[in-house]
Motif scaffolding. Structure first.
Motif, mmCIF file in Angstrom:
data_model
loop_
_atom_site.group_PDB
_atom_site.id
_atom_site.type_symbol
_atom_site.label_atom_id
_atom_site.label_comp_id
_atom_site.label_asym_id
_atom_site.label_seq_id
_atom_site.Cartn_x
_atom_site.Cartn_y
_atom_site.Cartn_z
ATOM 1 N N MET A 34 36.334 43.713 31.227
ATOM 2 C CA MET A 34 37.743 43.679 31.585
ATOM 3 C C MET A 34 38.606 43.984 30.348
ATOM 4 O O MET A 34 38.516 43.296 29.333
ATOM 5 N N GLN A 35 39.423 45.036 30.434
ATOM 6 C CA GLN A 35 40.379 45.347 29.380
ATOM 7 C C GLN A 35 41.738 44.810 29.805
ATOM 8 O O GLN A 35 42.345 45.287 30.752
ATOM 9 N N LEU A 36 42.218 43.820 29.071
ATOM 10 C CA LEU A 36 43.445 43.152 29.487
ATOM 11 C C LEU A 36 44.648 44.091 29.499
ATOM 12 O O LEU A 36 45.586 43.892 30.284
ATOM 13 N N ASP A 37 44.634 45.117 28.652
ATOM 14 C CA ASP A 37 45.770 46.038 28.638
ATOM 15 C C ASP A 37 45.723 47.017 29.821
ATOM 16 O O ASP A 37 46.598 47.867 29.963
ATOM 17 N N GLN A 38 44.702 46.864 30.679
ATOM 18 C CA GLN A 38 44.568 47.727 31.848
ATOM 19 C C GLN A 38 44.640 46.936 33.156
ATOM 20 O O GLN A 38 44.205 47.425 34.200
ATOM 21 N N ILE A 39 45.195 45.726 33.093
ATOM 22 C CA ILE A 39 45.335 44.930 34.310
ATOM 23 C C ILE A 39 46.763 44.420 34.440
ATOM 24 O O ILE A 39 47.498 44.311 33.443
ATOM 25 N N VAL A 40 47.130 44.127 35.676
ATOM 26 C CA VAL A 40 48.448 43.574 35.990
ATOM 27 C C VAL A 40 48.245 42.234 36.683
ATOM 28 O O VAL A 40 47.362 42.091 37.531
ATOM 29 N N LEU A 41 49.062 41.260 36.310
ATOM 30 C CA LEU A 41 49.061 39.989 37.029
ATOM 31 C C LEU A 41 50.107 40.088 38.129
ATOM 32 O O LEU A 41 51.303 40.187 37.863
ATOM 33 N N GLY A 42 49.643 40.092 39.382
ATOM 34 C CA GLY A 42 50.550 40.184 40.516
ATOM 35 C C GLY A 42 50.848 38.814 41.077
ATOM 36 O O GLY A 42 49.949 37.972 41.193
ATOM 37 N N MET A 43 52.105 38.582 41.451
ATOM 38 C CA MET A 43 52.527 37.297 41.986
ATOM 39 C C MET A 43 53.300 37.496 43.284
ATOM 40 O O MET A 43 54.183 38.350 43.379
ATOM 41 N N ASP A 44 52.956 36.688 44.276
ATOM 42 C CA ASP A 44 53.653 36.672 45.561
ATOM 43 C C ASP A 44 54.210 35.259 45.719
ATOM 44 O O ASP A 44 53.486 34.324 46.050
ATOM 45 N N ILE A 45 55.511 35.115 45.471
ATOM 46 C CA ILE A 45 56.122 33.793 45.403
ATOM 47 C C ILE A 45 56.852 33.485 46.701
ATOM 48 O O ILE A 45 57.844 34.134 47.046
ATOM 49 N N GLY A 46 56.338 32.511 47.453
ATOM 50 C CA GLY A 46 56.953 32.130 48.722
ATOM 51 C C GLY A 46 57.512 30.730 48.664
ATOM 52 O O GLY A 46 57.321 30.002 47.681
ATOM 53 N N GLY A 47 58.178 30.335 49.730
ATOM 54 C CA GLY A 47 58.770 29.012 49.776
ATOM 55 C C GLY A 47 57.743 27.903 49.868
ATOM 56 O O GLY A 47 57.999 26.772 49.448
ATOM 57 N N THR A 48 56.554 28.213 50.409
ATOM 58 C CA THR A 48 55.497 27.214 50.552
ATOM 59 C C THR A 48 54.462 27.307 49.443
ATOM 60 O O THR A 48 54.097 26.306 48.831
ATOM 61 N N ASN A 49 54.004 28.536 49.184
ATOM 62 C CA ASN A 49 52.957 28.737 48.183
ATOM 63 C C ASN A 49 53.293 29.875 47.230
ATOM 64 O O ASN A 49 54.029 30.807 47.580
ATOM 65 N N LEU A 50 52.730 29.788 46.062
ATOM 66 C CA LEU A 50 52.799 30.837 45.057
ATOM 67 C C LEU A 50 51.378 31.383 44.899
ATOM 68 O O LEU A 50 50.458 30.637 44.564
ATOM 69 N N ARG A 51 51.206 32.666 45.164
ATOM 70 C CA ARG A 51 49.888 33.288 45.026
ATOM 71 C C ARG A 51 49.896 34.208 43.814
ATOM 72 O O ARG A 51 50.864 34.937 43.587
ATOM 73 N N MET A 52 48.817 34.189 43.065
ATOM 74 C CA MET A 52 48.709 35.138 41.956
ATOM 75 C C MET A 52 47.257 35.505 41.713
ATOM 76 O O MET A 52 46.332 34.752 42.033
ATOM 77 N N GLY A 53 47.086 36.708 41.171
ATOM 78 C CA GLY A 53 45.760 37.195 40.839
ATOM 79 C C GLY A 53 45.889 38.407 39.946
ATOM 80 O O GLY A 53 46.943 39.052 39.911
ATOM 81 N N TRP A 54 44.840 38.711 39.205
ATOM 82 C CA TRP A 54 44.913 39.902 38.367
ATOM 83 C C TRP A 54 44.310 41.082 39.115
ATOM 84 O O TRP A 54 43.381 40.936 39.904
ATOM 85 N N VAL A 55 44.883 42.257 38.885
ATOM 86 C CA VAL A 55 44.542 43.450 39.640
ATOM 87 C C VAL A 55 44.160 44.563 38.679
ATOM 88 O O VAL A 55 44.844 44.794 37.675
ATOM 89 N N ASP A 56 43.066 45.255 38.998
ATOM 90 C CA ASP A 56 42.605 46.334 38.127
ATOM 91 C C ASP A 56 43.167 47.677 38.593
ATOM 92 O O ASP A 56 43.926 47.752 39.569
ATOM 93 N N ARG A 57 42.773 48.738 37.907
ATOM 94 C CA ARG A 57 43.280 50.073 38.209
ATOM 95 C C ARG A 57 42.800 50.608 39.553
ATOM 96 O O ARG A 57 43.316 51.602 40.049
ATOM 97 N N GLU A 58 41.800 49.962 40.122
ATOM 98 C CA GLU A 58 41.318 50.347 41.446
ATOM 99 C C GLU A 58 42.071 49.600 42.546
ATOM 100 O O GLU A 58 41.712 49.692 43.722
#
Length: 301
Positions: free
Chosen positions: A1-25
């Motif tokens: 895993m190359q950290l400079d090639q990933i994005v941390l995506g966040m989906d922030i809702g009123g009930t839950n906050l979801r997050m995960g890292w996403v690769d170029r694929e």
């Protein structure tokens, strides 16, 4: 895993906050779900969100950080995409420069967006389409979330508040809306209205089973007609290349998708755009918002 090639995506809702890292694929990894209550009840909501990001990164990356954080909020975002307006779920964020607060804490770039734009980005990608022409997203959840891309560019309007067709008025209605107006169509076609409807007409049926159990009910037919109205209005005004339909209501068991399409087409101008209007349903996945956020994060990079 190359950290400079990933994005941390966040989906922030009123009930839950979801997050995960996403690769170029565009594959999401290590997705975590965190209750939102502890975040929005803090003294500094933006920093509280940043702390959750930092804790996630320490857990999964050690001392490293991703290239960028992309966070989607269920709120209207200003034109500069730094602040949110009228957020009933996160009152501590109204008017706050979230981008500055989070990037100052994390020391990496941060972008924010109305979550509907991230959902639309994911839908375009998941359907194997190019982001060309005019593409619109209509997401029926607690409220009606909308987004629009024109030739690959997000359309925001003068203040950043464009595409809020959920606040199209229903004449002579006094039903109060969270936006401060009365009679907005989302108060008749989205989650809050559906909850009122089920409590009144189907109190013995679990809300998630209402469409399956009472498929022939007249009140449900009327509800779907209300859902169709803002979509048809979008079609008539924009003559789009495609409209995506999604959100929790549309994805409920037994939801009458064919009926919704029929009512949209009935109310769309003839012969065009009705004759060749392209309607697509979102693919059901809890990672839609996270991957959509990452798609836009990679575009920024």
């Amino acid at each position: 895993m190359q950290l400079d090639q990933i994005v941390l995506g966040m989906d922030i809702g009123g009930t839950n906050l979801r997050m995960g890292w996403v690769d170029r694929e565009y594959t999401a990894h290590d997705v975590e779900v965190i209750p939102s209550a502890g975040v929005y009840q803090s003294e500094n909501t933006a920093v509280a969100i940043a702390k959750e990001v930092k804790a996630y990164c320490v857990k999964h990356f050690g001392e490293g950080m991703p290239a960028i954080v992309a966070a989607g909020f269920p709120s209207v975002v200003d034109r500069d995409r730094r602040k949110i307006y009228s957020s009933t779920n996160f009152p501590g964020l109204d008017g706050v420069d979230i981008v500055k607060a989070m990037s100052d804490y994390l020391h990496i770039p941060v972008i924010i967006e109305h979550d509907a734009y991230y959902l639309l980005s994911y839908d375009i990608y998941s359907h194997g389409m190019k982001n060309e022409g005019t593409l619109i997203g209509c997401y029926f959840g607690t409220g009606l979330g909308n987004a629009m891309y024109i030739d690959g560019k997000a359309y925001y309007g003068k203040n950043g508040t464009a595409c809020e067709i959920g606040h199209m008025p229903i004449p002579l209605s006094e039903e109060p809306c969270s936006c401060g107006n009365k009679g907005c169509i989302e108060m008749f076609s989205c989650g809050k209205a559906f909850e009122r409807l089920t409590k009144k007409h189907f109190p013995e049926t679990p809300i998630g089973e209402v469409f399956e159990t009472h498929a022939q009910a007249k009140v449900l037919d009327e509800f779907v007609r209300y859902m169709a109205a803002p979509v048809a209005t979008y079609a008539n005004i924009m003559d789009p290349d495609g409209i995506f339909l999604g959100g929790g209501l549309v994805q409920m068991a037994g939801f009458p998708k064919e009926k919704l399409v029929d009512y949209i087409l009935q109310n769309t101008r003839k012969p065009y755009p009705a004759a060749n209007l392209c309607l697509y349903f979102s693919k059901r996945s809890p990672e839609n918002g996270i991957i959509g956020a990452a798609i836009e994060g990679f575009r920024k990079l």
